[in-house]
Design an enzyme around this catalytic site. Structure first.
Site, PDB file in Angstrom:
ATOM      1  CG  PHE A 145      28.350  29.474 -13.781  1.00  0.00           C
ATOM      2  CD1 PHE A 145      29.056  28.351 -13.347  1.00  0.00           C
ATOM      3  CD2 PHE A 145      28.078  29.537 -15.155  1.00  0.00           C
ATOM      4  CE1 PHE A 145      29.049  27.255 -14.158  1.00  0.00           C
ATOM      5  CE2 PHE A 145      27.906  28.420 -16.051  1.00  0.00           C
ATOM      6  CZ  PHE A 145      28.773  27.100 -15.325  1.00  0.00           C
TER       7      PHE A 145
ATOM      8  CG  HIS B 128      18.486  29.586 -13.733  1.00  0.00           C
ATOM      9  ND1 HIS B 128      19.969  29.574 -13.713  1.00  0.00           N
ATOM     10  CD2 HIS B 128      18.079  28.516 -14.424  1.00  0.00           C
ATOM     11  CE1 HIS B 128      20.309  28.233 -14.085  1.00  0.00           C
ATOM     12  NE2 HIS B 128      19.176  27.695 -14.650  1.00  0.00           N
TER      13      HIS B 128
ATOM     14  CE  LYS C 258      -4.383  -0.369   0.780  1.00  0.00           C
ATOM     15  NZ  LYS C 258      -5.048  -0.977  -0.389  1.00  0.00           N
TER      16      LYS C 258
ATOM     17  CG  ASN D 264      21.301  27.323 -11.018  1.00  0.00           C
ATOM     18  OD1 ASN D 264      21.091  27.780 -10.136  1.00  0.00           O
ATOM     19  ND2 ASN D 264      22.440  27.260 -11.785  1.00  0.00           N
TER      20      ASN D 264
ATOM     21  CB  THR E  39      -2.186  -3.417  -0.760  1.00  0.00           C
ATOM     22  OG1 THR E  39      -3.451  -3.325  -1.226  1.00  0.00           O
ATOM     23  CG2 THR E  39      -1.293  -4.262  -1.909  1.00  0.00           C
ATOM     24  CG  ASP E  40      -7.485  -3.236   3.309  1.00  0.00           C
ATOM     25  OD1 ASP E  40      -7.634  -2.254   3.273  1.00  0.00           O
ATOM     26  OD2 ASP E  40      -7.952  -4.108   4.434  1.00  0.00           O
TER      27      ASP E  40
ATOM     28  NE  ARG F  40      26.049  31.467 -10.251  1.00  0.00           N
ATOM     29  CZ  ARG F  40      25.938  30.446 -10.618  1.00  0.00           C
ATOM     30  NH1 ARG F  40      25.255  30.310 -11.909  1.00  0.00           N
ATOM     31  NH2 ARG F  40      26.370  29.284 -10.153  1.00  0.00           N
TER      32      ARG F  40
END
Ligand SMILES: O=c1[nH]c(=O)c2[nH]c(=O)[nH]c2[nH]1
Length: 295
Positions: A154, A247, A13, A245, A58-59, A171
């Site tokens: 950069f 920007h 689940k 990133n 799954t229950d 920057r």
């Protein structure tokens, strides 16, 4: 027709949302988790013959999450995941491996007692895998947004005929950190880490490295973040980072007769896409390899 066979498979689940409220007199405490269980093992028959004899529904895995939260509490997401994984692998012969993924949401107090506001900050994550002998715990966080308004450059990059990016010596560097770190701990006979303290410490080191690194690229910042965690936290063997990133472009205000220089109250356009995506893993030398976990 060529013959076929069943490949990697798992089931369970996904995204059981469990909230546990503990009362300490008038003061309440909240644990809020999103738990995904994935089990694998001798599951050929259910796929190929229709027999469900090996299948724990799954229950049931969902019910187990709620019952364990009630009976045993939620000390940490890691501890809760370990408890669940052990239960499924040792409790059912057909289940050879369990992978428990947990997201934990933070609730901050509005009043000292029983009113909370959902933390707008990052989500804490963990993934616990157990194969009956070896544990693999990978904890982490996502959606942690950070920004440095300087100390980022950069330049010196490759330029081809399509390169238009100007070099910059100052920057804004902003990113939304997704980090996952793998613990060295793998066997029950070894002492387990202090999960809560470790998580908070790793988070602190990631932030300190982001803030404290004079960055020549986001790649360099990424390495510094992982490296700092490994240097300070011996319980961790590997740090994986995914850093978009985010920007921030200086806006061209020349058409309005305005100079828009970085040192002088600069105005940026915060672009949301596209974004550079810088991803990498920093490893401790000589660490054991990870157990491959299928997504
Ligand atoms: O830190 C960065 N790394 C890059 O690889 C890159 N590429 C780019 O266009 N800007 C940036 N910034």
């Amino acid at each position: 027709m060529s013959p076929t066979r069943l490949g990697q498979n798992q089931y369970g689940k996904a995204e059981t949302r469990v909230v546990r409220v503990t009362r300490d007199g008038a003061t309440h405490h909240v644990k809020d988790l999103n738990v995904s269980v994935a089990l694998s093992g001798a599951m050929d028959d259910v796929h190929t013959s229709g027999s469900n004899a090996a299948v724990l529904p799954t229950d049931t895995t969902k019910n187990t999450v709620f019952a364990f939260a009630k009976q045993h509490g939620i000390d940490s997401a890691e501890q809760f995941g370990i408890h669940l994984a052990r239960h499924f692998v040792t409790g059912q012969e057909s289940i050879e491996r369990a992978r428990i993924r947990i997201e934990e949401y933070d609730w901050e107090r509005i009043t000292p007692e029983h009113s909370f506001v959902r933390g707008g900050r990052e989500t804490r994550t963990t993934e616990v895998t157990f194969d009956g002998a070896r544990w693999q715990v990978v904890s982490g966080l996502k959606d942690l947004v950070v920004m440095n308004t300087t100390d980022s450059e950069f330049w010196g990059f490759v330029k081809d005929r399509y390169t238009t990016l100007p070099e910059t010596r100052d920057r804004v560097l902003a990113t939304e950190v997704s980090a996952r770190w793998r613990f060295h701990w793998a066997r029950d006979e070894d002492p387990a880490p202090q999960w809560q303290e470790s998580w908070a410490e790793v988070r602190g080191h990631l932030l300190d490295a982001f803030a404290g690194t004079y960055s020549l690229s986001l790649q360099q910042t990424l390495y510094a973040m992982g490296d700092r965690v490994l240097e300070h936290r011996p319980e961790i063997d590997e740090v994986r980072l995914s850093l978009p990133n985010k920007h921030h472009f200086l806006v061209d205000l020349e058409p309005f007769g305005l100079k828009n220089d970085t040192p002088d109250s600069a105005v940026y356009f915060a672009a949301d896409r596209p974004y550079g995506l810088i991803e990498g893993t920093v490893l401790r030398d000589g660490a054991e390899p990870r157990i491959p976990v299928t997504d």
